[in-house]
Structure formats: C-alpha cells, structure tokens
Write an enzyme that holds these catalytic residues in place. Structure first.
Site, PDB file in Angstrom:
ATOM      1  N   ARG A   1      42.155  -8.118  86.811  1.00 58.95           N
ATOM      2  CA  ARG A   1      40.781  -7.623  86.685  1.00 58.95           C
ATOM      3  C   ARG A   1      40.246  -7.394  88.103  1.00 58.95           C
ATOM      4  O   ARG A   1      40.411  -8.263  88.971  1.00 58.95           O
ATOM      5  CB  ARG A   1      39.941  -8.680  85.945  1.00 58.95           C
ATOM      6  CG  ARG A   1      38.548  -8.226  85.587  1.00 58.95           C
ATOM      7  CD  ARG A   1      37.853  -9.251  84.719  1.00 58.95           C
ATOM      8  NE  ARG A   1      37.573 -10.497  85.432  1.00 58.95           N
ATOM      9  CZ  ARG A   1      36.913 -11.530  84.912  1.00 58.95           C
ATOM     10  NH1 ARG A   1      36.496 -11.475  83.655  1.00 58.95           N
ATOM     11  NH2 ARG A   1      36.696 -12.618  85.617  1.00 58.95           N
TER      12      ARG A   1
ATOM     13  N   SER B   1      24.302 -11.161  85.646  1.00 63.16           N
ATOM     14  CA  SER B   1      25.286 -12.083  86.228  1.00 63.16           C
ATOM     15  C   SER B   1      26.742 -11.682  86.026  1.00 63.16           C
ATOM     16  O   SER B   1      27.618 -12.535  86.111  1.00 63.16           O
ATOM     17  CB  SER B   1      25.065 -13.491  85.657  1.00 63.16           C
ATOM     18  OG  SER B   1      25.304 -13.472  84.267  1.00 63.16           O
TER      19      SER B   1
ATOM     20  N   LEU C   1      36.260 -16.801  80.032  1.00 70.06           N
ATOM     21  CA  LEU C   1      37.577 -17.203  79.546  1.00 70.06           C
ATOM     22  C   LEU C   1      37.519 -18.224  78.408  1.00 70.06           C
ATOM     23  O   LEU C   1      38.130 -18.014  77.353  1.00 70.06           O
ATOM     24  CB  LEU C   1      38.393 -17.773  80.720  1.00 70.06           C
ATOM     25  CG  LEU C   1      39.807 -18.203  80.337  1.00 70.06           C
ATOM     26  CD1 LEU C   1      40.651 -17.007  79.931  1.00 70.06           C
ATOM     27  CD2 LEU C   1      40.471 -18.958  81.490  1.00 70.06           C
TER      28      LEU C   1
ATOM     29  N   ASP D   1       9.269 -10.280  81.386  1.00 69.16           N
ATOM     30  CA  ASP D   1      10.259  -9.939  82.403  1.00 69.16           C
ATOM     31  C   ASP D   1       9.747 -10.382  83.778  1.00 69.16           C
ATOM     32  O   ASP D   1       8.537 -10.276  84.037  1.00 69.16           O
ATOM     33  CB  ASP D   1      10.425  -8.415  82.372  1.00 69.16           C
ATOM     34  CG  ASP D   1      11.711  -7.987  83.031  1.00 69.16           C
ATOM     35  OD1 ASP D   1      12.622  -7.581  82.289  1.00 69.16           O
ATOM     36  OD2 ASP D   1      11.795  -8.071  84.272  1.00 69.16           O
TER      37      ASP D   1
ATOM     38  N   TYR E   1      26.794  -8.349  92.890  1.00 64.53           N
ATOM     39  CA  TYR E   1      26.181  -9.526  92.248  1.00 64.53           C
ATOM     40  C   TYR E   1      26.058 -10.668  93.254  1.00 64.53           C
ATOM     41  O   TYR E   1      24.968 -11.217  93.465  1.00 64.53           O
ATOM     42  CB  TYR E   1      27.014  -9.960  91.031  1.00 64.53           C
ATOM     43  CG  TYR E   1      26.663 -11.343  90.546  1.00 64.53           C
ATOM     44  CD1 TYR E   1      25.411 -11.597  89.999  1.00 64.53           C
ATOM     45  CD2 TYR E   1      27.563 -12.403  90.670  1.00 64.53           C
ATOM     46  CE1 TYR E   1      25.069 -12.878  89.581  1.00 64.53           C
ATOM     47  CE2 TYR E   1      27.237 -13.671  90.246  1.00 64.53           C
ATOM     48  CZ  TYR E   1      25.992 -13.911  89.706  1.00 64.53           C
ATOM     49  OH  TYR E   1      25.661 -15.172  89.311  1.00 64.53           O
TER      50      TYR E   1
ATOM     51  N   ALA F   1      16.773 -16.405  85.977  1.00 65.90           N
ATOM     52  CA  ALA F   1      16.744 -15.063  85.388  1.00 65.90           C
ATOM     53  C   ALA F   1      17.457 -14.068  86.292  1.00 65.90           C
ATOM     54  O   ALA F   1      17.039 -13.844  87.429  1.00 65.90           O
ATOM     55  CB  ALA F   1      15.283 -14.627  85.196  1.00 65.90           C
TER      56      ALA F   1
ATOM     57  N   ASN G   1      12.917 -12.842  79.402  1.00 68.85           N
ATOM     58  CA  ASN G   1      12.679 -11.595  78.662  1.00 68.85           C
ATOM     59  C   ASN G   1      13.533 -11.507  77.386  1.00 68.85           C
ATOM     60  O   ASN G   1      13.429 -10.535  76.647  1.00 68.85           O
ATOM     61  CB  ASN G   1      12.905 -10.368  79.556  1.00 68.85           C
ATOM     62  CG  ASN G   1      14.340 -10.269  80.054  1.00 68.85           C
ATOM     63  OD1 ASN G   1      15.223 -10.981  79.579  1.00 68.85           O
ATOM     64  ND2 ASN G   1      14.573  -9.393  81.006  1.00 68.85           N
ATOM     65  N   LEU G   2      14.358 -12.518  77.171  1.00 65.06           N
ATOM     66  CA  LEU G   2      15.222 -12.592  75.971  1.00 65.06           C
ATOM     67  C   LEU G   2      16.169 -11.393  75.864  1.00 65.06           C
ATOM     68  O   LEU G   2      16.647 -11.080  74.777  1.00 65.06           O
ATOM     69  CB  LEU G   2      14.395 -12.745  74.683  1.00 65.06           C
ATOM     70  CG  LEU G   2      13.521 -13.998  74.598  1.00 65.06           C
ATOM     71  CD1 LEU G   2      12.827 -14.079  73.237  1.00 65.06           C
ATOM     72  CD2 LEU G   2      14.330 -15.274  74.851  1.00 65.06           C
TER      73      LEU G   2
HETATM   74  N1  UDP Z   1      40.207 -14.211  82.373  1.00 60.48           N
HETATM   75  C1  UDP Z   1      41.308 -13.783  81.639  1.00 60.48           C
HETATM   76  N2  UDP Z   1      41.099 -13.191  80.432  1.00 60.48           N
HETATM   77  C2  UDP Z   1      39.851 -13.000  79.900  1.00 60.48           C
HETATM   78  C3  UDP Z   1      38.723 -13.460  80.645  1.00 60.48           C
HETATM   79  C4  UDP Z   1      38.937 -14.057  81.883  1.00 60.48           C
HETATM   80  O1  UDP Z   1      42.453 -13.926  82.081  1.00 60.48           O
HETATM   81  O2  UDP Z   1      39.741 -12.431  78.804  1.00 60.48           O
HETATM   82  C5  UDP Z   1      40.402 -14.866  83.668  1.00 60.48           C
HETATM   83  C6  UDP Z   1      39.701 -14.175  84.835  1.00 60.48           C
HETATM   84  O3  UDP Z   1      40.529 -13.183  85.391  1.00 60.48           O
HETATM   85  C7  UDP Z   1      39.445 -15.335  85.798  1.00 60.48           C
HETATM   86  C8  UDP Z   1      39.290 -16.546  84.867  1.00 60.48           C
HETATM   87  O4  UDP Z   1      39.846 -16.143  83.603  1.00 60.48           O
HETATM   88  O5  UDP Z   1      40.571 -15.550  86.602  1.00 60.48           O
HETATM   89  C9  UDP Z   1      37.834 -16.952  84.655  1.00 60.48           C
HETATM   90  O6  UDP Z   1      37.098 -15.776  84.300  1.00 60.48           O
HETATM   91  P1  UDP Z   1      35.615 -15.827  83.799  1.00 60.48           P
HETATM   92  O7  UDP Z   1      35.229 -14.417  83.444  1.00 60.48           O
HETATM   93  O8  UDP Z   1      35.484 -16.864  82.732  1.00 60.48           O
HETATM   94  O9  UDP Z   1      34.777 -16.352  85.035  1.00 60.48           O
HETATM   95  P2  UDP Z   1      34.685 -15.808  86.568  1.00 60.48           P
HETATM   96  O10 UDP Z   1      35.738 -16.568  87.329  1.00 60.48           O
HETATM   97  O11 UDP Z   1      34.908 -14.334  86.547  1.00 60.48           O
HETATM   98  O12 UDP Z   1      33.313 -16.192  86.963  1.00 60.48           O
END
Ligand code: UDP
Length: 328
Positions: free
Chosen positions: A281, A78, A191, A52, A142, A75, A33-34
């Site tokens: 996080r 995520s 990251l 979609d 998710y 699709a 669905n872009l």
């Molecule tokens: N992370 C971080 N700073 C950021 C983004 C991600 O420290 O700005 C950390 C995040 O807490 C995780 C790891 O990097 O431990 C990988 O996160 P990402 O979102 O790339 O992938 P995920 O593991 O959530 O699928």
C-alpha cells in the site's frame, strides 16, 4: 471536578477518552459534526453539540460558554491514503481549522489544549523504536497537517502561555473492555477490524499489503496500542500540564507484523482467517514502533492491555456484538 470540551468526541479514540473523563467524574461536552463520529458513541452523561469546527460562530459561542479546564482536539480527517490523493483537503480541513480552534481557545482564555497527533509525523524513521527526539518528516499531507498544528501550539505556548500536550499515537486498536464503545469506521480500512471480519465470515478474506518488506516475515510491523490505554495517557498528560507543555510518542513499544496480528485473531476467535497476499500500500513504512519511555517516566503510565491477544479480544467482543457498528 473539571469541565472539558472534546472535539471529535464521537469518533473512535475521542469516544474512549470521553468515557475515561466521565469515569473520573468530570463534565464533558462533545463537539462533533457526526460525519465520521456516531451519535451512539456519545454517552448519555455527556452533552453533544452537533456542529463542524469550521463553523466559527458556533465554535465561538461554545468556547465563550466557559470556563473550560481544557480542550481535547480529535476532530480531523485521518486517512493517510486519502490525504495522498487530496492533500489540500487535509491541509485545509485539519491544519487550518486546528489553528483556528487554537486561536479561539487563546481568545477565550482556555489555558490547556491536548492534541491528538500521529506517528505519521515519522514518514521514514531512522531509528526504531521511535522516541521524541526523532526528526519530524511527515509521511503524508495527513501527518503534515498534524505537524502544522503542533507548531501552532508551540507558538501559542511561546506567545500566549497556552499549555499543550501533543500525543502522537501509533496504531490505536481494541475497544472499551466494558463494551461501551468500539471501532466503527466507514469505510473500515484498519487491519484489526478487517481481520476480525474475515474471521467472522463477514468478508471473504484479508489482503496482506506486501510480503516483501525487510522484516522477519516480510510483512509490515506496527505498534498496536489499546484505545483505553491511549485514553488513560490523555488524562495523565493533562495532569502533567501543571508542570508545562509536553510531547509524547504513544505506543506499547512492541511491534507485531500483519501475519502475527492475523494469527492472534485466529487464536482468540478460534476461527481460520482466509489470507490473500497483495501488493504494498502506498506510503506504508516497513516498521513503526514507539519508544514511550518519556510518557512512562513523566506520568507513570503503563499499558493495562499490552498483549496483542487482549487487544484483539476486546475488539472481537465489540465487533461480534455490533455487526452494523453503532447503528445496531
Ligand atoms: N494492512 C493490510 N491489509 C489491510 C489493512 C492494513 O495488510 O487490509 C496493513 C497495512 O499495510 C499496515 C498495517 O496493516 O502495515 C496496519 O494498517 P492500518 O491501516 O490498520 O494502520 P496504519 O498503520 O496505516 O495507521
């Protein structure tokens, strides 16, 4: 040669699979669905249907226009964090639409189905590295939505004989080594692209989410797997379906901490990355590393880009060449 339908084929992992299928001489139709995918991520050699998966009529028409050797299903929404805020969006869009797609595949005689699944099935792993015997306890709506689709595939297999592969990705990273595709999310939350942007001066700094985890340097450890190696695993899993359905955990088997990733980017780019320590996080487990022995044993898969420096190098090359992503 085969003919394949790829839902979400204009997205990050999907577009790299499309390249692998085309490179192997197959015919590919992308159904996307872009909303998150990009027109520019679909090669000329593939056909793009902009629709979609919630559009039942369109999906029916496409599936009826077979035969299809297999459907690859990427699709989906995520983002773990978003799913913690909007659980029903994820459960409905991902799980319900995924199940409808499976039902439609069965109805139209598609015999093989490959699912893009996730390491988020393991919200609180008991054993590292994580193999396929680890009990599933999704870490978020998710992950739950992907698990529901895995279960639907199980029953489609039991009752209708559908052959399926559930591929549980750990951290997909990097870009096509030939520069034909790369990572372009909006907003970007991952990251490696964010650290690269900090190195290139496109953002002021990288926030490290938590420095007090029970790991050697206090930051989270993840298993970064090159997206081209992931794509290769899909082709091998497809081949393996000749013998029956499969479930594979898909990673390099080596963990890297957030600080190690930052150091790798500094080394490869030759630039300093400004770092700010921030709070944890929500929903981040300390360590996620895959045991991919089953995949290696059963399909002969080996990562070609296993080193974190190589993964970062391909990601950096693509991001330097596409400052605005696919819009450039
Ligand atoms: N992370 C971080 N700073 C950021 C983004 C991600 O420290 O700005 C950390 C995040 O807490 C995780 C790891 O990097 O431990 C990988 O996160 P990402 O979102 O790339 O992938 P995920 O593991 O959530 O699928």
């Amino acid at each position: 040669m085969g003919r394949f339908l790829v839902t979400g084929g204009a997205g990050y992992v999907g577009s790299h699979l499309v390249l692998a299928l085309l490179d192997a001489g197959h015919e590919v139709v992308v159904y996307d669905n872009l909303r998150q995918g990009h027109r520019g991520a679909v090669p000329q050699a593939a056909t793009l249907i902009e629709a979609d998966i919630g559009n039942e009529r369109r999906l029916e028409l496409v599936l009826a226009d077979g035969p299809w050797d297999a459907v690859f299903h990427f699709a989906a929404l995520s983002l773990v964090g978003e799913s913690m805020e909007k659980p029903f969006l994820y459960l409905l869009e991902n799980a319900a639409l995924g199940m409808r797609l499976i039902e439609a595949c069965v109805h139209h005689g598609v015999g093989k189905f490959v699912l893009s699944s996730t390491a988020n099935l393991f919200g609180n792993p008991r054993k590292i590295p994580i193999d396929e015997t680890e009990p599933v306890e999704p870490g978020s709506p998710y992950g739950e939505s992907k698990w529901m689709i895995e279960r639907a595939l199980h029953w489609a297999g039991q009752i209708h004989g559908l052959r399926f592969a559930c591929l549980r990705y750990f951290n997909a990273a990097g870009a096509d080594p030939a520069g034909r595709a790369g990572e372009d999310h909006d907003p970007e939350t991952h990251l490696i692209p964010l650290v690269i942007d900090a190195a290139l001066g496109r953002r002021a700094e990288i926030s490290v989410f938590g420095g007090d985890y029970p790991t050697p340097d206090g930051t989270c450890i993840r298993d970064y797997i090159h997206v081209t190696d992931l794509a290769d695993a899909h082709l091998r899993a497809l081949h393996r379906l000749e013998q029956g359905s499969v479930t594979y955990n898909l990673g390099n088997g080596a963990g890297h901490s957030v600080l190690e990733v930052i150091r790798a980017v500094e080394q490869v780019s030759g630039r300093r990355v400004p770092v700010r320590m921030a709070g944890r996080r929500a929903g981040d487990p300390a360590v996620l590393v895959a045991a991919s022995d089953r995949l290696r044993r059963e399909t002969g898969w080996e990562p070609r880009y296993a080193e974190i420096g190589e993964i970062v190098r391909t990601a950096l090359a693509w991001r330097e060449g596409h400052p605005g992503g696919y819009e450039d």
